[in-house]
Every structure is written in C-alpha cells, then in structure tokens.
Design a protein around this motif. Structure first.
Motif, PDB file in Angstrom:
ATOM      1  N   ARG A 297       0.881  -1.108  -0.128  1.00  0.00           N
ATOM      2  CA  ARG A 297      -0.192   0.026   0.014  1.00  0.00           C
ATOM      3  C   ARG A 297       0.951   1.317  -0.103  1.00  0.00           C
ATOM      4  O   ARG A 297       0.575   2.468  -0.506  1.00  0.00           O
ATOM      5  CB  ARG A 297      -0.926   0.007   1.342  1.00  0.00           C
ATOM      6  N   GLY A 327      -7.472  -6.699  -7.627  1.00  0.00           N
ATOM      7  CA  GLY A 327      -6.812  -6.126  -6.322  1.00  0.00           C
ATOM      8  C   GLY A 327      -5.847  -5.071  -6.985  1.00  0.00           C
ATOM      9  O   GLY A 327      -4.732  -5.369  -7.419  1.00  0.00           O
ATOM     10  N   TYR A 328      -6.440  -3.750  -6.934  1.00  0.00           N
ATOM     11  CA  TYR A 328      -5.803  -2.674  -7.224  1.00  0.00           C
ATOM     12  C   TYR A 328      -4.366  -2.503  -6.893  1.00  0.00           C
ATOM     13  O   TYR A 328      -3.651  -2.109  -7.710  1.00  0.00           O
ATOM     14  CB  TYR A 328      -6.800  -1.496  -7.315  1.00  0.00           C
ATOM     15  N   VAL A 329      -4.082  -2.663  -5.723  1.00  0.00           N
ATOM     16  CA  VAL A 329      -2.806  -2.384  -4.955  1.00  0.00           C
ATOM     17  C   VAL A 329      -1.816  -3.089  -5.609  1.00  0.00           C
ATOM     18  O   VAL A 329      -0.696  -2.765  -6.156  1.00  0.00           O
ATOM     19  CB  VAL A 329      -2.919  -2.645  -3.391  1.00  0.00           C
ATOM     20  N   LEU A 331      -1.903  -4.646  -8.514  1.00  0.00           N
ATOM     21  CA  LEU A 331      -1.680  -4.686  -9.897  1.00  0.00           C
ATOM     22  C   LEU A 331      -0.999  -3.334 -10.346  1.00  0.00           C
ATOM     23  O   LEU A 331      -0.058  -3.284 -10.875  1.00  0.00           O
ATOM     24  CB  LEU A 331      -3.150  -4.366 -10.692  1.00  0.00           C
ATOM     25  N   TYR A 332      -1.311  -2.349  -9.429  1.00  0.00           N
ATOM     26  CA  TYR A 332      -0.393  -0.985  -9.399  1.00  0.00           C
ATOM     27  C   TYR A 332       1.078  -1.280  -9.322  1.00  0.00           C
ATOM     28  O   TYR A 332       1.916  -1.021  -9.949  1.00  0.00           O
ATOM     29  CB  TYR A 332      -0.910   0.231  -8.489  1.00  0.00           C
TER      30      TYR A 332
ATOM     31  N   GLY B  99       0.922   1.330 -16.503  1.00  0.00           N
ATOM     32  CA  GLY B  99       0.682   0.615 -15.212  1.00  0.00           C
ATOM     33  C   GLY B  99      -0.825   0.624 -14.588  1.00  0.00           C
ATOM     34  O   GLY B  99      -0.865   0.172 -13.429  1.00  0.00           O
ATOM     35  N   PRO B 101      -4.102  -0.272 -13.729  1.00  0.00           N
ATOM     36  CA  PRO B 101      -5.178  -1.268 -14.316  1.00  0.00           C
ATOM     37  C   PRO B 101      -6.256  -0.624 -15.047  1.00  0.00           C
ATOM     38  O   PRO B 101      -6.762   0.457 -14.865  1.00  0.00           O
ATOM     39  CB  PRO B 101      -5.804  -1.753 -12.711  1.00  0.00           C
ATOM     40  N   TRP B 103      -9.465  -1.413 -15.688  1.00  0.00           N
ATOM     41  CA  TRP B 103     -10.810  -1.392 -14.886  1.00  0.00           C
ATOM     42  C   TRP B 103     -10.710  -0.401 -13.897  1.00  0.00           C
ATOM     43  O   TRP B 103     -11.974  -0.011 -13.690  1.00  0.00           O
ATOM     44  CB  TRP B 103     -11.058  -2.629 -14.505  1.00  0.00           C
ATOM     45  N   ILE B 104      -9.818   0.275 -13.655  1.00  0.00           N
ATOM     46  CA  ILE B 104      -9.858   1.168 -12.311  1.00  0.00           C
ATOM     47  C   ILE B 104     -10.409   2.410 -12.914  1.00  0.00           C
ATOM     48  O   ILE B 104     -10.477   2.758 -13.999  1.00  0.00           O
ATOM     49  CB  ILE B 104      -8.441   1.429 -11.677  1.00  0.00           C
ATOM     50  N   GLN B 138      -2.344   5.198  -4.715  1.00  0.00           N
ATOM     51  CA  GLN B 138      -1.593   4.452  -5.418  1.00  0.00           C
ATOM     52  C   GLN B 138      -1.073   4.940  -6.843  1.00  0.00           C
ATOM     53  O   GLN B 138      -0.071   4.749  -7.368  1.00  0.00           O
ATOM     54  CB  GLN B 138      -2.307   2.842  -5.747  1.00  0.00           C
ATOM     55  N   HIS B 141       1.724   6.995  -6.245  1.00  0.00           N
ATOM     56  CA  HIS B 141       3.016   6.115  -5.984  1.00  0.00           C
ATOM     57  C   HIS B 141       3.488   5.746  -7.472  1.00  0.00           C
ATOM     58  O   HIS B 141       4.654   5.825  -7.703  1.00  0.00           O
ATOM     59  CB  HIS B 141       2.687   4.793  -5.353  1.00  0.00           C
ATOM     60  N   LEU B 142       2.364   5.419  -8.315  1.00  0.00           N
ATOM     61  CA  LEU B 142       3.042   5.134  -9.577  1.00  0.00           C
ATOM     62  C   LEU B 142       3.618   6.171 -10.217  1.00  0.00           C
ATOM     63  O   LEU B 142       4.809   6.026 -10.897  1.00  0.00           O
ATOM     64  CB  LEU B 142       1.779   4.754 -10.431  1.00  0.00           C
TER      65      LEU B 142
END
Lengths: 382, 423
Positions: A297, A327-329, A331-332, B99, B101, B103-104, B138, B141-142
C-alpha cells in the motif's frame, strides 16, 4: 513426526479447526482481516486467539453479491460470503486494517451484517511513511485500540502480558524464519508445504504452533519427500491464501523457492525488538509493524528492493505474480516491480486470478510456458 | 499541443459562443468564469516557459498554501477531469501502458497519461493524500516512480477531534519544510498565506449561501447548476470572487423567473459519487422537471452537519489558523474512515435537502464507493424509505457509453419513483 507436520499442513489448508476447538473451550476468538498490520500481540495478551479470516472456497457467492459487484477483489467477496452463507460463524470480534479501500469496505459490510452486540469491531489505520510524527501517531492509534479492546471485553492488557505475548509471537516468527533459511540451501519442504505451515501460524494458538514446529525443526532436514526440481521461482501476491494455486505451480514443474505473501515471508521476516519492548512494548510493536515486509500500500521502493534481494538470496530464476483480478494495489505495484525486475534481468510473469481456483487449464498453460522459457534461459518479455 | 493550449482553445470556443449566440438556458456569468479559466491556463503556460517550478498536488495542500509557497501547481485528477474527446483516449492509452489497471477509475488513468505525456510540466515535488480514495494514492505512488523528485502523502485519521486536526496540521508543516528544502525558490510567506486565505473565506461564505439555498422547495439551482458548481482557487482570486457574486445574484434572478413561469419540481434527487462528464445530465433532468439537489462529489459539495465549515468557531471551540482550516476540511470529509461517516452525511443531506430518491453512480473501478453502494442504498431505504437506482458507468471514457440505455434506466426510475410516492 509426519503426523505433527500433517497437523500444521491441514490447519494451514483449512484454517478453522484450531479456532473451533478454542471456542469449544469457552475462549474467545478474534478474527483479523488480511493483509494485516494488526498487532496480534494485543489479542494474545488478552488471552484470546488472533485468527486470520478466510473466504469461502465455494464458487457460489450469491449472498455476498447483494453487497458487492463483480468488479471488486474476489477475496473480499468470498470473505463476506463465508459469513453470510453461515459457513463461518462470526467470531467474538473482527479487526480490520486499512490496507486499501476495498478491504476497508469489506470491514464495513461485515460490521453491518454482524449485529451481535457482544462482538467487538475495530479498524486500524497505519502510516504510509516512517517519520517520528507518523510513528507517534501510530503509537497513539495502537494505544487507543488497546483501550477500546480492554473496555469492551473488560480485560486488562498489562505491559507484562504484552511483553510475554511479544516473546511468544517472536518465537513463532523465528521458527518460521528458520524454515525459510533452511530452504535457501536445501529443499526440506516444497513451497506448498512451507506456505501451509506458515499459514497455520495465522490461525492456531501460537504456543501450540511453536511447540509443534519447534519439534519438527530437527526432523525436517532429514525428511525425504518429492520436491519439484524445476526452476526456482518467487511467488508474490496479495490476499492469496488458497494453497491450490501453490500446488498448481509446483505441479506445473517449478519450485516455489521463496514468496512475498502476507501469510508467508511477510508474516515472519522480522521480529519485534524485545529490548525496546521491555520499556515500551507499544512503541516496539508500532516500529515492527511499520518496518516489516508489507502489502505494498506504500513503501514501494523498499518492497521492490526486498523482493529483488530475496531473488538473489534464494537463487530464484523468475518472479511469478498471481494478482487478484480486481486487487488494484497489487496490480499497480506489480507494474513497478516488473520494470525494476526487468532492469535487474529477472524475468517476471503477472497473471490475474480469482480467490478460488478457476481457469486452471489456462493458468497452467501460461505458467508452464514461463517456466520452460526461464529454465532454458530464453527469457524475453512474457 | 499541450494540455493548457488545448483547454485555452476550448475556453475560447465557449467564450465566442456566448458572445455571438448566447443560450438563454445557461448563466450569463459563465462568460466571466470561462475568461478566468482561460487566463489561468495562459498563466500556467507562461510559468512553464519561464522555467518556474511546478508541483503535483493531489488534494494534499490548499491552493492558498501553494500560492504562499510561491509554487505552481498541477492538480492531478482535477486537471484530468477537464479532459475531453480524443485527449481522453490518448491519455488513457498512456496511463494503462504505464501500469494503471484498465478497469480502475478512468480519471486516474487519464491523470497518469496526462502527466507522462509531456503535455504538462514535470514536477519538482509530489503531494498527495491518504484519506478517501486509496486508488488515487496508489496512482501517485505510480507517478512518483517515473519522476525523480520527493513525494509526501498526508494522512487523515479516522476520528474527528483536536488530535486529528493537530496531526494533519503538523503534516502540513512537514510538507512546507520539505518543499522549502527541495523545490527551487519555494519559500513560505505567512502574510501571503493569510491574504490568500481571507479570499478563500469570502468565497466559502458565498458558496455556503448558495448551498444552503438548496433547501428551498423548489430548489433555486437547476440540476445543471448543481452538477457544475464552480471551483474556487484557480487563477485570479479577486475576479473569481466577482464571478461568485455575479453567479449568486444570477441564480436568485433565474429562480424568480422559474417560479413565475410555474415551474414544478417532480422529484428531488441526490446523485452520489460522480457522473459521465461527457453527457449533459443536468439538461436531462431539467427536461424532466427533476431537481438534483445534491451532487455528492461536486467541486463544492453540501457541507456535513456541524463539521468542516470554513470559518466556523464552534466545531473546535475556537477560531482556526489557515492551515488548521484545511486540516478541518480534510478530517471532516465523509468518504474518509468507515462507512458510518458517509451514512451520517447522507442522512443529514437527505433530511436538509428533502431528497426524494438517490442515484448511486457505480463508477467503474471505484472500490471506495462500489463496495458499499448497496449497503448505503439499504440504509437510506430503511431509514427514510428512499428508493435508490444503482447505475454503472465511467466518468471520462465515452467509448462504452450507451446513451439510450442510460436514459431509459433513469426515465424508468423517475417514473416509478414519482408514481409510487415513497413517503
């Protein structure tokens, strides 16, 4: 000795027997949602069993889908289903940790459906960085958690009981770490067995677990068993606790030489500083839970460095990520891990999966292709 | 063409349309709004060409602090929200490849694509929050893995109160220190902070009046107005204050005209989460005499009861400093913490705004909302007897949008709701 090992392997696969026995003895079980930074020591110090909540293995999630659309992590859906279907009875408490939004909302739904007033509910949130200010805040939150817990259950968690709990759980971690260390150079257990043993630690009474594994440590190096001889891989995932996936990897010709899983290495890699705990056990716990290997996270760069270090230490030929489709975390994070792994010359394959085993044939085909390529040193981007 | 140039062109088109062929359905004050926006984008281009430092801010620090630090800001997802047409598809592709996703939430992918495309300046610093949308944390972070610069995530605790206020405020001071050390030319100017804050306070007061007016039946704001309540903080603040004042007066004028024309309100609707920005949903509801009285995630949402109100001295028993005011706002946000906060917030809104029904927009890839939308709908039904429609869709990506299906679902819901008369 094989019977003792079987006890751990069965508990690691199924995860309810020890908790049910504990309740039968009239003792309290406190469910913990994973991935977790919840200080189990606090629960243990209160004389209760910290028990990792698992989802149903049934493909039928018709109860849970009254609350969850299909485009959310299947882990959360299967946990809610397990309770709503009656497969698992609600334990005496549910404790969550804000590892991500979905997990937080799983906690919310569980609290909504668990209407029993004698059940304790609490969610902790933890810092995304380690600075003196954040640490101070985390200590405050853990202290508040202890107070709420004591007040609700009318128990007293003394410094002495907390220090004793720290020592007990440190023993659990140390024993598991020894197993991991032995696996660096010898194949005492295959990956599936190792992870079942580690998983058992998250649902059994710690003293019982420590006793069994302590007795097994001398036996394991002498044990003969079928260990996959294929390429050594590191398995990484979040919320993976279904051992069928690990079995599938090893049936497909690879050896899970190392893992970055919340029920595996991340559970046992470090220990709480017992010297610090002598004067301030809450501070010692706060530091431990922030510094240990974690669900990504936050602390991405730290976790990537740790994974790549494990690749080196365990002579790993490739990284296999099995990420929950929603599970987006994970995947990122894996997109960053893959870039870094490639720079380091380490092959990596990221495959989406469900909580329960699904599309087995397709998964196996992809895995086998990857294992073949890395065995032959023919890696290019897969 | 850079992001700013593209959006200057968009604003110029709108300005030209208003000057040459004004549409009576739209507010006259929009002209000033678009001019301010256009000039703001032009200032950003100038700053970029001058080599001035930019930071990326994802809801971590208030605009008045950024100005007080002397830094230019790219507001990551709010800028992404401005994107339209081919720009969206371009940034989506980059974002997914980087990076995010697929679908997000599409606004996150568009945001990542936008910053990685080179169409906006690179950052010297990245500031984000961990409060109500972890998927966006997130995302940051990316983004930070692509730029070699420091980053800081502000965390907001789950509980209200002085401890939480202090914790967030201390983090703001840490950000100030870190920016002074790492962003060229960044220097905290307390006088400037206070000066800027006073203007934000004035704006908050005007917007507060506008928001409270929504309690009236029928609602003085049209659905279109509610879906587009103005943002304050980007560009010349004095002009913006003038605009808000004009906007408020014009709303009142329009309301008088609507009442005289015999306008009837069939339904008062709460619209939750977000909506498809590429579709004129405000007009859809206006044609059906439905008032959207609450857009939960508007640029200025309806304030929670007794919390988060800028300038209020009752909540903490004292006047707050400008930095504490921002902290207060963060701590009060309904999406932070557990779902009971949001339930309390909706309970308050439904009562105050006399809501008759709710639409939960099941924004694709929005776990913070989608994982409890059904629970919320259940609670609102149980407590108030309010019906809910759960409607799927995306915010920026038009590619899968079926307008007929979307409208038909809404029409059916309106018909059922208004004919059955839920009490």
């Amino acid at each position: 000795m094989e019977d003792l090992l079987r006890t751990l392997l069965d508990e690691g696969s199924e995860g309810q027997k020890a908790a049910m026995e504990w309740q039968r003895q009239g003792k309290k079980v406190i469910g913990i949602l994973y991935p977790s930074y919840v200080p189990e020591e606090i629960i243990h110090a209160a004389g209760m069993l910290p028990w990792r909540v698992r989802g149903t293995r049934s493909p039928d999630t018709s109860h849970a889908t009254t609350y969850r659309p299909p485009t959310l992590a299947s882990y959360g859906t299967h946990i809610i289903e397990a309770f709503m279907s009656g497969e698992i009875k609600f334990p005496d408490g549910i404790i969550g940790f804000n590892v991500d939004d979905d997990n937080r909302r799983v906690y919310d739904v569980l609290v909504h459906i668990d209407t029993e007033k004698s059940h304790f509910h609490h969610i902790l949130d933890g810092p995304r960085n380690i600075t003196p200010l954040r640490l101070e805040e985390f200590v405050r939150r853990i202290s508040n958690f202890v107070e709420d817990f004591e007040h609700f259950f009318q128990v007293k968690i003394t410094h002495s009981s907390l220090k004793k709990a720290i020592r007990t759980l440190n023993k659990t971690r140390s024993l598991l770490k020894k197993v991991y260390e032995m696996r660096r150079t010898s194949t005492i257990l295959c990956g599936a067995e190792t992870l079942r043993v580690a998983s058992a630690a998250t649902s059994m009474p710690k003293e019982q677990f420590n006793n069994i594994l302590g007795n097994l440590l001398d036996y394991l190096p002498k044990r003969t068993g079928a260990i996959p001889s294929g390429p050594r891989i590191l398995l990484i995932s979040e919320t993976l606790d279904n051992m069928e996936y690990v079995d599938l990897i090893e049936d497909s010709g690879a050896l899970v030489a190392m893992d970055a899983l919340d029920i595996g290495s991340r559970y046992c890699w470090f220990t709480v500083d017992e010297k610090e705990a002598e004067t301030d056990p809450i501070l010692a716990l706060a530091k431990y839970y922030l510094l240990k290997p974690t669900y990504p996270r936050s602390f991405w760069r730290r976790e990537v460095e740790r994974v790549l270090e494990w690749v080196r230490q365990y002579n790993v030929k490739g990284i296999l990520a099995l990420t929950d489709t929603y599970g987006y975390v994970g995947l990122y994070f894996n997109s960053f891990l893959k870039r870094q792994a490639e720079q380091a010359g380490v092959p990596m394959l990221d495959i989406s999966r469900e909580y329960i085993m699904a599309n087995r044939g397709q998964l196996q085909t992809r895995m086998q292709a990857f294992f073949e390529i890395i065995s032959e040193g023919r890696y290019h981007q897969v | 063409m850079s992001f700013f140039e593209n959006h200057i062109a968009q604003m110029n088109r709108r300005i030209s349309k208003i000057r040459n062929n004004p549409d009576p359905r739209y507010l006259k004050s929009n002209l000033l709004r678009y001019e301010i926006q256009r000039d703001f984008w032009a200032d950003e281009i100038q700053a970029w060409e001058n080599g001035e430092p930019f930071i990326y801010n994802e809801g971590a620090i208030p605009d008045y602090l950024a100005v007080a630090m002397g830094v230019n800001v790219i507001h990551v997802t709010p800028y992404a929200d401005q994107c339209f047409g081919d720009e969206v598809q371009k940034y989506l592709k980059i974002g997914w490849e980087a990076g995010v996703p697929d679908w997000i939430c599409d606004r996150l992918a568009v945001a990542v694509g936008m910053v990685l495309s080179g169409d906006v300046p690179q950052p010297k610093f990245i500031a984000g929050y961990a409060r109500s949308c972890d998927a966006s944390t997130q995302m940051l972070h990316l983004i930070s893995t692509y730029f070699d610069c420091p980053s800081y995530i502000i965390e907001t605790p789950y509980v209200y109160g002085e401890d939480s206020l202090n914790y967030v405020t201390k983090q703001l001071w840490e950000i100030i220190d870190l920016m002074e050390q790492t962003v060229p030319g960044a220097k905290f100017d307390e006088d400037k902070l206070n000066e800027q804050f006073q203007k934000h306070l004035k704006a908050s007061s005007i917007l507060g009046e506008i928001n409270r007016s929504r309690r009236q039946v029928p609602c003085p704001l049209t659905s279109k107005d509610v879906m587009r309540i103005p943002r304050f903080g980007w560009g010349d603040l004095d002009r913006q204050l003038q605009y808000l004042s004009n906007y408020k007066d014009e709303i009142a004028e329009k309301y008088e005209m609507r009442l005289r024309s015999g306008f009837k309100e069939r339904l008062r609707l709460a619209w939750l989460v977000s909506y498809p920005f590429f579709y004129d949903i405000g007009s859809f509801f206006e044609e059906r005499e439905v008032s959207v009285v609450l857009l939960e995630i508007g640029t200025v949402g309806y304030p929670p009861k007794d919390r988060g109100i800028m300038g209020d001295d009752k909540e903490y028993g004292r006047r707050l400093t400008p930095l504490e005011e921002w902290s207060r706002n963060q701590v009060a946000r309904p999406w932070g913490g557990t779902i009971d906060r949001r339930i309390d917030y909706l309970r308050h809104c439904c009562k105050e705004l006399k809501v008759g029904a709710l639409v939960h927009y099941i924004q694709s890839g929005c776990p913070i909302n989608n994982a409890t939308a059904w629970l919320l709908a259940e609670e609102m039904k149980r407590e108030f007897g309010l019906p809910s429609l759960l409607l799927e869709g995306r915010m920026l990506d038009k590619s899968g949008f079926d307008q007929k299906d979307f409208e038909s679902k809404l029409d059916n819901f309106i018909e059922v709701t208004t004919s059955t008369r839920f009490e």
